[in-house]
Each structure stands twice: as C-alpha cells, then as structure tokens.
Design a protein around this motif. Structure first.
Motif, PDB file in Angstrom:
ATOM      1  N   LEU B 196       0.847  -1.190   0.000  1.00  8.66           N
ATOM      2  CA  LEU B 196       0.000   0.000   0.000  1.00  8.66           C
ATOM      3  C   LEU B 196       0.884   1.244   0.000  1.00  8.66           C
ATOM      4  CD1 LEU B 196      -2.380  -1.166   2.866  1.00  8.66           C
ATOM      5  CD2 LEU B 196      -3.046  -0.935   0.449  1.00  8.66           C
ATOM      6  N   SER B 197       0.597   2.167  -0.921  1.00 12.79           N
ATOM      7  CA  SER B 197       1.273   3.456  -0.802  1.00 12.79           C
ATOM      8  C   SER B 197       0.472   4.286   0.203  1.00 12.79           C
ATOM      9  CB  SER B 197       1.350   4.159  -2.152  1.00 12.79           C
ATOM     10  OG  SER B 197       0.063   4.506  -2.592  1.00 12.79           O
ATOM     11  N   ALA B 198       1.130   5.301   0.768  1.00 12.81           N
ATOM     12  CA  ALA B 198       0.454   6.069   1.813  1.00 12.81           C
ATOM     13  C   ALA B 198       0.562   7.563   1.553  1.00 12.81           C
ATOM     14  CB  ALA B 198       1.056   5.744   3.177  1.00 12.81           C
ATOM     15  N   VAL B 199      -0.550   8.261   1.711  1.00 10.71           N
ATOM     16  CA  VAL B 199      -0.517   9.721   1.758  1.00 10.71           C
ATOM     17  C   VAL B 199      -0.671  10.092   3.222  1.00 10.71           C
ATOM     18  CG1 VAL B 199      -1.727  11.850   1.162  1.00 10.71           C
ATOM     19  CG2 VAL B 199      -1.470  10.045  -0.543  1.00 10.71           C
ATOM     20  N   VAL B 200       0.314  10.811   3.731  1.00 11.97           N
ATOM     21  CA  VAL B 200       0.308  11.167   5.148  1.00 11.97           C
ATOM     22  C   VAL B 200      -0.062  12.642   5.257  1.00 11.97           C
ATOM     23  CG1 VAL B 200       1.636  11.196   7.283  1.00 11.97           C
ATOM     24  CG2 VAL B 200       2.188   9.531   5.488  1.00 11.97           C
ATOM     25  N   LEU B 201      -1.050  12.949   6.063  1.00 11.13           N
ATOM     26  CA  LEU B 201      -1.452  14.344   6.255  1.00 11.13           C
ATOM     27  C   LEU B 201      -1.553  14.639   7.750  1.00 11.13           C
ATOM     28  CD1 LEU B 201      -2.495  17.041   5.059  1.00 11.13           C
ATOM     29  CD2 LEU B 201      -4.802  16.144   5.386  1.00 11.13           C
TER      30      LEU B 201
END
Lengths: 481, 465
Positions: B196-201
């Motif tokens: 899984l790629s992740a977008v971290v916010l």
C-alpha cells in the motif's frame, strides 16, 4: 490601552539620555522609536518579551503572566540566566485566561486569586504581574489589582504594563525599567553600604557570565549592591539606590534607570562592556575612577591597575596557544546592539577578521564605535536575508558565523561553523575568563574535523573516490534513478 | 474507570499544555512549500517560533500578521492581507496556513469572509493555497490546534470523490500531533510492506526530519504535496491516530466516502497489532515476514524489560491522547500509573486511562501528585526537568516540547520496533538509577519490634535487681 500607559510609552520614547533620541528633530521625536512592523515580514519579540527578559532574572520573586496560555506557556524557562540561590524565577506562572474569563470580564478577579494562590504557596518577597494583549484589550486594570493585592496581602505586587502589541522587545526593556523605577528601586534601605558599592544595569547573568566578572570586582574591593537584574534578589534591587556608581552594560536597554537614578539619588553612570580584554579593563578602570571621585579610597586605583596588569597577562597567556589557529580567520558577526561592537573588539584582539557585523538593533553610538574599531563602515550591514546569508556562507565567504539561535540553521545547513552569542546561549563569555572561553570555543568550532566530514562527497557523487572505477555509478544521473 | 478531577485554581504553575496555535503551526509545517502564519501580535509568533526551533532544531518558517494595538482594535483584516501579500512575494510559498490567536478571536471578526474577498481581489495570491483554522489560545491545546488545522486543510483542498475513479492500493494516514518523523516513517514503511502506498497528512517526516538541502528555501522543504491532499479521495482506507484526529478523519470520510478508522494509540503490542491487522485486511495480503520478525523482537523485549516495569510507580503528564497511549503502554508491562495529569479535558477516553484518577492540570499538579505517591519515574515533556530535579527521580521526555535533548523527531515509539526501543529506553533509565543494595534497603526484613516486648514475657530470662 490606558491613557496612563500611552503617556508612559511617549515618555519612554522621549528619553533625554538616549543619544539616538537626542539626534532627532522635534517632529521625529514625537513619532516615537517604534518602526511600524511589516506584516508577513516581521521578526523579533514583543514588548512583553522584552519586559520579561529584563525582569525575569530577579530570582526570588514570582513572575506571573496575566493572559491566555501562549504568552507564558511558549516562553517559560527558556533562558539561561543563572541563579546562585532561589529557583522561583524559573517557574512558569500564568492566569491561563479562559474564554469564560474573557467573555464575562472575570480577568481581574482571576488575577487577584492567582496572586493570592502564588503568595500562599511560595511566599515570595514580591510578585511581578505582567500584562499581555488580551487583558489589555478588554481593559483589565492590572495596576489597580496590584495595588489592591499589595494592600490586602502584604506582599508587594508589581504591575509590569507592557502588553506585546504596544511595540517591540526594546520598548519592553524600557518599560521594565520604568516599572522598577516606579515600584521597586528605592522602596527599601540597604542593610549596609560601603563607599565602593555599585550597581550593574542591563546585565542578566546569561549562562552565569556575571560570575566571571564578580570575582574581579571583589578582588578590587568593589561590592555589587545589585545586578539589575542578573542573579538578583528582590531586596537587592529595591535597595540599590544607595550605590555610588551605576554601570550600564547592555547598551541603552535600561538607560532610563541610569538617568533617573542620577536625577533622584545623584548616582553617576557610564556605559561599559565586559566583552573582550581591553573593554573589560577599561570598564574596571572607569569604575575605579568614578568610585574614587565619589569618595572611595584612592588606593582603589592602584589595586585596579595591579589587577588589570595581572589579569590581562594571565588572559593573553591562556589565549596564546589558540592564536595561531585563529589568526586571520574570517567571522560573520550577526547580532546587534552592544554586541555588534563589543564582540568586534574582542575578536580583533586575537587577530580574527570581521567580514560583516550587523547593526540592526544598534544605536548611532554603537555604530560610531564600530566605525572607530574597523576604520570604515563598509563592514556594517543592516539585516542579511537568510537566502543571501546562506549563499555567502555556502560560497565560503566566512569561516564561522556568530549569531543568535534564529540563524543557526542557515549556517549549519551551509556546513559552516557557527556559535551562539545571543541571550539563549549556554556559554559564558564575559570578563577575561570569558574571552579565553570564547577563544577556546571558536577554536573548537573551527578545528573540529566534522566540517571536513560533512563536506565530503557521498559515494555516489563525483570526487568521492569510492566509485572511480565505475564512473557511471558516480554520476548524479545514476543517483537519480 | 479513572475519576476525572479538575484542579480548580486561578493560578497555572508550570504549564503542561502548549497552545492551540502552536499545534496548528506544527500541522502546517507538514505541508510542502508551506509558511504557517499566526494572526496575532509579533510576540505570538516569536515565542512559538523559538520553541519550535528548539524542539526540531531546524529553521522554521513561521510568520506573523504583526498586529499592533491600533490594528487590533480597528480591524485585523488589513494586516492579514498585507501579510499574505508580503510573505508570498518574499518567501514564494505554495501553501499558507493561517492560525488565529486569542488576540484576534477576542475581538471577533468574520475572518473567512474577509479572506475570501482578499483572495478574489489579490491576483498575486492566485498560485497559493490559503487555509485558515480558528485556534484561540484559550480553547484547547496542542492536539486541538493540530486537529483543527488538519480539518481546515481537508475542507479546503481535498477534492470530493465522484466514485468513478479507480481506487489504487493506497491508504491515507492521519498522524496525531505527537507522531514524530520516525513514527511516520515506520507507519509508511509498514503500509508499503503490504503493497500500500500512503498519503500522510500532515507529513513532518518529509519536512522536519533534518536533512541538508543543497539550496536555501524560505518555506518548508518537503511535506505532503498539495496534489496528494487533493486526491485523498482515491484511497482504500484512512487511518487516524488518536481521538483528537477523529474529527478530521470523519470530515475526510464525509467528503470522499473513503472509510476510516481511528486508532487511539500505536504504542504497545496491542495497538501495533491493531494497526498491522487493519493494513492486512485493507490490502488483502498476509502479514509479511519482516513484520512477524519485528513482532517477535518486541515480545522478547517485553520479556527482557518487564522486570524493570513491574511495580514501577510512574507519573505521567501529557496531552490526552499521548497520556492515554503511554499510560496503557506502561500499565501493559506491569507499571502502576500513580499520577496522571492531562493538559485538557477535550477527550472522550480520559476515564479509560488505567489510573485511579486523572487530574486536568499543570506540571506543579504532576509534581505534587508524583511526590505524594512516591513515584519513581516522571514522564512528560522537557519542562518536567525542574520537577524531576526536585523529586530526585528520572525524567523520560515525551511529547512537545523536547528542547534539552537531541533527536526528538527521530525517536520512534510506535509499532513493534518503536515499542521495543521505548521498552529499552525506560528499562535503561531505571537501570541507570539502580544502586548496590545495602542493609537499609531491607527494612521489611527486620522482625516487628516484638523483640522488646518478648523480653518482658513470663518465660524471659530474669534480670537480677
């Protein structure tokens, strides 16, 4: 803001002993000293910050900040003003105003209760109460609360009326001085006095550096009645009006105290510095001369000269081992005020070269001194934008930068030696001992092999020598893949 | 169930909490090309800046609208507009995050309305995304400011999903304010281990992780890309860490339809297992060998370290989520939470903290409680150092700010690996304070003073008079 505070600020701006102010036309003078800030391009602390810096080193009192959390919450116990005893000043006290306090106008009541709680628990000789923007805006009268509390609780409660939005740090310093003059200095009599009593104004004992100076004064037979305010107790400051001479060390930050003490109690003052060998000697000489003129035993002069002779020789001998390594090394000095010249002379004494010194917060008198020291004003710069500073350092235009913590990372990211010479620093650089410490520190900074290490190319960069046999792997393009 | 007590007093002594605008600032610092802007007096920014620099040991691009007294009373909008224009010209940001302060909120203005007009009027602001969060200092603390800033970013930038786009194998991660760069790195690497790629916010692991760029930038360098935020709707799942991130997670779910989970903590075996299990079910993949190995290492660390935890009397002061996470961690290894002080009440799970009571208060409350309960380990941020000295017990530095030790942002205390290292850190702190035993350590071995009375009983040897 109350009319009284407005009038006080106007009066502070019109300081008769301030050379900058005196050089102004009547019209300029009326405008005051605060340059309007540029939103989105402003730096530096507010008036509250300045007042706190000047007063917090009084070690045995409660410093209570009346306002919402951030004013004290983000700034307490953040300096290294040393104490030889009490630690109360390092605690963070605030009324932490809530929305309800503000909406219902409960600020003054809460402040009074907070003062009461602080006295009940800590039994301090005094409580310093600092105004901040929000209570100033909603009209909390901290002076009235302090008057009432002083009367009811029997402990002096000192209103420090310098809310942040009235101006910058410098103004806060001056307002702190006004506070001491109005409520503290001269309210008690000293237990004893001697003909060689002095006060040192504007010395905050950062990193304990006044302890590098005090032994010199003691060796001369001079008694420090009060350091205003480094490592001081409330009682020292309250009774400091019987001293014979005032020495002002931080340029004109507390010049109003010096001037008014001369007017009220006839105490002469001078401005001096304990940074650098010759400045330290000059200050000691001046102290002795002025004390003798005030009636101290003339033998003080001889004792002083003997001490200077011995101490200068001792300092030079301790510095000698470093001289060769430091000779000709280029320093970018990015500070302001008194340090812009006092450090210059200290560094020049050991043969270092100043590429630039910033004069952002310096007075005309400060600038005059720099001109005299460097022979030209070509090296004076106002402010250097960080981008330009980074470029200068990355190009290797200076061997080391000395500045405050704010620009630390500009230098370090440019892989350039840096040392802190501002208020937040952990090292003591005053007196003869301080010069030796500074020189040793500069030597440590400049000779640390870490600079070669961090400038060495990575294995994948050309010139590193790791992948000479496989140049294709050492190209930036290969690294990008 | 812990009893929740409010310290009813007018005087706060040694603040435990940090202000909400500072929390918002930290969140904005995790966005690429950002400049946070505090709407208040210059001192609001200056104090926050100095503290953040000391914690992160990085240059921090934080600006101010520099309200003076007149602007405060008249109208702060002019200053806000000038600040946006000036800093855009000077610093060339792609993103400006505005956090309000007590000063402007006390006066009360229609800031959203003003801002909208400014952005329409000022062509030079066209290329900059501007977000505003209401964070008066008198409301909540660090966690609240951070969460409100993240909600404001989501609200302003995330594009509503229309459900027609294919969903890539991606997750959204919404870390809490106490997640360090190293914590985030572990979370991302773990997600990647499941494909899984992740977008971290927000992603401080890209902006505050201490790198040496080869050029100067006035804004943050690295952080979540604005494009990635816009496309957060294209993800399989969103995972928020901490109760304070529930509101932003719900907002994101409402906007995009991406299902979300809130994990209260990532520290400790149970919480780490929960995270790993969630990723396994989201990805549909088995747990990879590397993670199994990490878990096994953690179990071994728990076995080796439990000697130092069992019966240890721990006093913790922190923001609610951090307090909850650490208390459960310590308790899970046999330590007793003898004092728990929370910075605010803005949390639904304070009562679930494994302590008999939770006091909402300051560091002096923590010091008093720790002293009364004879705690032998103090756990709070760097400002606990005075209490630690006075109580003569060691201080484990956690949360914000940590200004008197290096590497705050590189310390990982989440997941299998971070929990393992935290166990070692705590155990080593305890071991460092151990001393060789002497007879005085065995007071309980001395038989009760019956010895004296015995001499008077009937069968005692008689003494000649």
């Amino acid at each position: 803001m109350s009319e009284a505070l407005k009038a006080r600020i106007a009066a502070v701006f019109n300081e008769p002993a301030c050379p900058t102010n005196n050089a102004k036309t009547e019209k300029e003078r009326r405008k005051g000293c605060s340059k309007p800030l540029t939103p989105g391009a402003a730096a530096g602390g507010c008036a509250f910050d300045g007042a706190k810096i000047a007063l917090q080193p009084i070690t045995d009192v409660v410093h209570l900040v009346h306002g919402p959390l951030a004013c004290e919450g983000n700034g307490w116990d953040n300096r290294h003003a040393g104490s030889s005893g009490p630690q109360t000043y390092r605690m963070g006290f605030t009324t932490d105003l809530t929305e309800m306090d503000i909406v219902l106008g409960n600020g003054e009541k809460r402040l009074y209760r907070a003062i009461k709680e602080a006295i009940a628990r800590h039994a301090p000789p005094a409580v310093f109460v600092y105004a901040t923007c929000v209570p100033a805006m909603i009209g909390d009268d901290i002076e009235a609360v302090c008057r009432h509390a002083t009367e009811k609780l029997g402990t002096p409660c000192i209103p420090v009326n310098a809310p942040g939005f009235v101006g910058p740090k410098n103004l806060g310093n001056r307002l702190a001085g006004e506070t001491l003059l109005a409520h503290v200095i001269g309210t008690r009599e000293p237990e004893r006095t001697t003909p060689t009593d002095i006060n040192v104004l504007g010395e905050y004992n950062v990193a304990g550096e006044f302890w590098q100076v005090r032994p010199l004064l003691e060796a001369m037979g001079i008694r420090v009645q009060a350091c205003v305010t480094g490592d001081s107790r409330y009682n020292d400051v309250a009774s400091c009006h019987r001293a014979r001479v005032n020495m002002m060390v931080c340029s004109s930050a507390l010049i109003n105290i010096a001037r008014v003490m001369q007017e009220r109690w006839g105490i002469p003052y001078f401005e001096g510095s304990f940074y650098g060998i010759s400045d330290t000697s000059e200050s000691l000489r001046t102290l002795a001369r002025m004390l003798v003129a005030q009636g101290a035993d003339p033998a003080l002069t001889e004792r002083t000269e003997a001490l200077i002779l011995a101490e200068e020789a001792r300092a030079w001998a301790r510095i000698a081992p470093y001289r060769e390594a430091l000779q000709g090394k280029r320093v970018l000095l990015y500070t302001g005020g008194v340090k812009s010249w006092s450090i210059v002379s200290a560094l020049q004494e050991i043969g270092m070269v100043i590429t630039h010194t910033s004069v952002r917060k310096s007075t005309d008198e400060d600038k005059g001194r720099i001109r005299a020291l460097m022979g030209t004003d070509a090296h004076m710069v106002d402010s250097i934008p960080p981008r330009e500073m980074y470029a200068q350092l990355a190009r290797g235009e200076a061997d080391i930068m000395l500045s405050g913590g704010r620009s630390q990372f500009v230098a370090l990211k440019a892989r350039t030696p840096w040392r802190d010479i501002n208020q937040e620093r952990h090292q003591a650089f005053a007196g003869y001992d301080g010069v030796v410490a500074l020189v040793a520190e500069l030597h440590r900074a400049l000779t640390n092999p870490v600079w070669q290490e961090v400038r060495r190319p990575a294995p994948w960069e050309p010139g590193g020598g790791y992948l000479d046999k496989a140049p294709a792997l050492a190209s930036p393009e290969a690294a990008a893949e | 169930m812990a009893e929740i007590l409010h310290a009813h007093k007018a005087l706060m002594s040694n603040p435990l909490k940090s202000s909400a605008p500072l929390g918002a600032t930290l969140a904005y610092l995790g966005i690429a090309g950002a400049v946070p802007l505090l709407h208040g007096a210059q001192g609001c920014t200056s104090f926050a800046l100095v503290l953040t620099v000391r914690h992160a040991r990085e240059s921090i691009p934080l600006q101010t609208t520099a309200l003076d007294e007149i602007a405060t009373v008249m109208d702060g909008a002019d200053n806000l507009e000038q600040a946006l224009v000036n800093l855009t010209k000077r610093m060339k940001p792609r993103f400006i995050g505005i956090a309000t302060t007590a000063l402007v909120e006390t006066r009360g203005e229609d800031m959203e309305g003003d801002l909208r007009l400014m952005l329409e009027r000022r062509k030079e602001l066209a290329g900059v995304r501007v977000v505003l969060a209401h964070t008066p200092d008198y409301h909540g603390a660090l966690e609240d400011g951070w969460a409100r800033a993240v909600s404001a970013i989501i609200e302003a930038i995330v594009e509503p999903a229309d459900g027609t786009e294919a969903v890539p194998p991606r997750v959204n991660l919404l870390p809490g304010v106490h997640q360090t760069a190293a914590d985030i790195e572990w979370m991302v690497a773990t997600a990647e281990a499941f494909g899984l790629s992740a977008v971290v916010l927000p992603d401080v692991s890209l902006s505050l992780d201490g790198t040496i760029p080869d050029h100067y930038t006035a804004t943050t360098l690295g952080g979540t890309a604005l494009e990635d935020i816009a496309h957060m709707g294209r993800a399989r799942h969103s995972i928020a860490i901490g109760e304070h991130m529930r509101a932003p997670a719900e907002r994101l779910a409402a906007l995009t339809g991406v299902p979300s989970s809130v994990l209260r903590s990532l520290t400790g075996l149970g919480p780490a297992d929960e995270f790993v299990a969630l990723l396994a079910s989201v990805s549909g993949r088995p747990v990879p060998a590397g993670l199994r190995r990490q878990r096994s290492q953690l179990l071994d660390a728990m076995l080796d370290g439990h000697f130092q935890f069992g019966g240890r009397r721990v006093a913790i002061g922190a923001d609610p989520d951090l307090l909850f996470g650490l208390s459960t961690f310590f308790a899970s290894l046999g330590a007793e939470i003898v004092a728990a002080v929370a910075s605010t009440t803005n949390a639904p799970h304070l009562a679930e903290i494994p302590a008999s009571r939770v006091v909402v208060g300051d560091l002096l409350d923590l010091e008093d409680l720790a002293g009364e309960a004879e705690a032998d380990l103090l756990v709070t941020h760097s400002h606990g150092r005075q209490a630690s000295e006075r109580l003569h017990i060691p201080l484990l530095r956690v949360g914000f700010p940590v200004f008197d030790r290096l590497g705050a942002l590189h310390r990982c205390t989440v997941g299998y690996r971070g929990t393992r290292d935290l166990i070692f850190e705590v155990a080593n702190t305890v071991l460092a304070g151990m001393h060789a035993h002497g007879p005085e350590d065995f007071a309980s071995a001395i038989p009760p003073s019956v010895g004296h009375e015995e001499s008077h009983h009937a069968g005692a040897p008689s003494v000649a008079h």
